[in-house]
Write a protein that holds these residues in place. Structure first.
Motif, mmCIF file in Angstrom:
data_model
loop_
_atom_site.group_PDB
_atom_site.id
_atom_site.type_symbol
_atom_site.label_atom_id
_atom_site.label_comp_id
_atom_site.label_asym_id
_atom_site.label_seq_id
_atom_site.Cartn_x
_atom_site.Cartn_y
_atom_site.Cartn_z
ATOM 1 N N GLY A 239 0.812 -1.210 0.000
ATOM 2 C CA GLY A 239 0.000 0.000 0.000
ATOM 3 C C GLY A 239 0.846 1.260 0.000
ATOM 4 O O GLY A 239 0.580 2.208 -0.755
ATOM 5 N N VAL A 240 1.873 1.286 0.824
ATOM 6 C CA VAL A 240 2.776 2.440 0.864
ATOM 7 C C VAL A 240 3.442 2.648 -0.490
ATOM 8 O O VAL A 240 3.480 3.765 -1.019
ATOM 9 N N GLY A 241 3.960 1.548 -1.055
ATOM 10 C CA GLY A 241 4.668 1.658 -2.331
ATOM 11 C C GLY A 241 3.783 2.172 -3.445
ATOM 12 O O GLY A 241 4.161 3.095 -4.180
ATOM 13 N N LEU A 242 2.581 1.610 -3.565
ATOM 14 C CA LEU A 242 1.694 1.988 -4.666
ATOM 15 C C LEU A 242 1.159 3.411 -4.504
ATOM 16 O O LEU A 242 1.151 4.188 -5.462
ATOM 17 N N ILE A 243 0.724 3.762 -3.287
ATOM 18 C CA ILE A 243 0.161 5.099 -3.093
ATOM 19 C C ILE A 243 1.230 6.176 -3.280
ATOM 20 O O ILE A 243 0.984 7.214 -3.907
#
Length: 219
Positions: free
Chosen positions: A195-199
């Motif tokens: 989630g951190v990487g994609l957002i």
């Protein structure tokens, strides 16, 4: 504060101190919103923690000892012995190493008896209560573990940026972290990382395309 007031910059002292502060603060919050005679609802815990972050932000803005509205700027670099850990690849790999250690420890925790109880609570809490487990205590302990990890993350983030201010203590960043978890998947450990990487990836590219309205697209 340890670095600016006392001159302590060793990563081997700063990271444990950040973890301890995160643990203590989350325990105090857990006393207010989780531990108690009556089991709180999910909405109560969510609103309680958001309110707590707002209170801390307002406190920081009015407290001159921590810089007030201006925050704490010009943080010194972390050190490992006589070596300064500057922003860049070295800092990245240090943070990555800490992330991997945390991930492995949490993986072991979820596969332990404690983790099995948590899985049971998630699937059918009433059945776990029937077996005699005090589910509220398990939730509170998990909350405190999350606070400990957040303390480590916040400490590393502050020294990477060289600045920490009241705005980073309030509901906005807290909500963003919840979105990281929800987007990647709250039921898995790897989900938060995804989630951190994609957002952050979406945020970067969207801001390049539409520098004023990209948060609307991201939302």
């Amino acid at each position: 504060l340890i670095a600016t007031k006392l001159g302590v910059t060793s990563v081997f002292l700063i990271v444990p101190a950040a973890a301890l502060v995160g643990l203590v603060v989350s325990f105090v919050m857990a006393l207010l919103v989780i531990f108690g005679k009556r089991q709180p609802s999910m909405v109560f815990v969510a609103l309680g923690t958001l309110t707590g972050s707002y209170v801390v932000e307002r406190l920081a803005r009015g407290w001159s000892y921590v810089g007030g509205q201006n925050g704490i700027s010009s943080l010194p670099r972390l050190t490992a012995g006589s070596y300064e850990i500057s922003e860049g690849p070295v800092y990245y790999y240090m943070a990555l190493g800490i992330l991997l250690i945390v991930y492995v420890l949490l993986r072991l925790l979820t596969r332990s008896q404690f983790g099995l109880v948590l899985a049971g609570i998630r699937q059918r809490e009433e059945r776990i209560k029937f077996f005699g487990y005090r589910t509220q205590n398990y939730k509170g302990i998990t909350f405190c573990i999350a606070g400990l990890i957040s303390g480590v993350a916040g400490g590393l983030y502050g020294f990477h940026e060289g600045y920490i201010g009241p705005g980073q203590l309030g509901p906005v960043l807290s909500t963003q972290i919840v979105l990281y978890t929800l987007f990647g998947g709250a039921g898995t450990l790897i989900g938060s990382i995804v989630g951190v990487g994609l957002i952050d990836l979406f945020s970067f590219y969207l801001s390049q395309i539409w520098n004023t309205g990209w948060p609307i697209v991201l939302g």
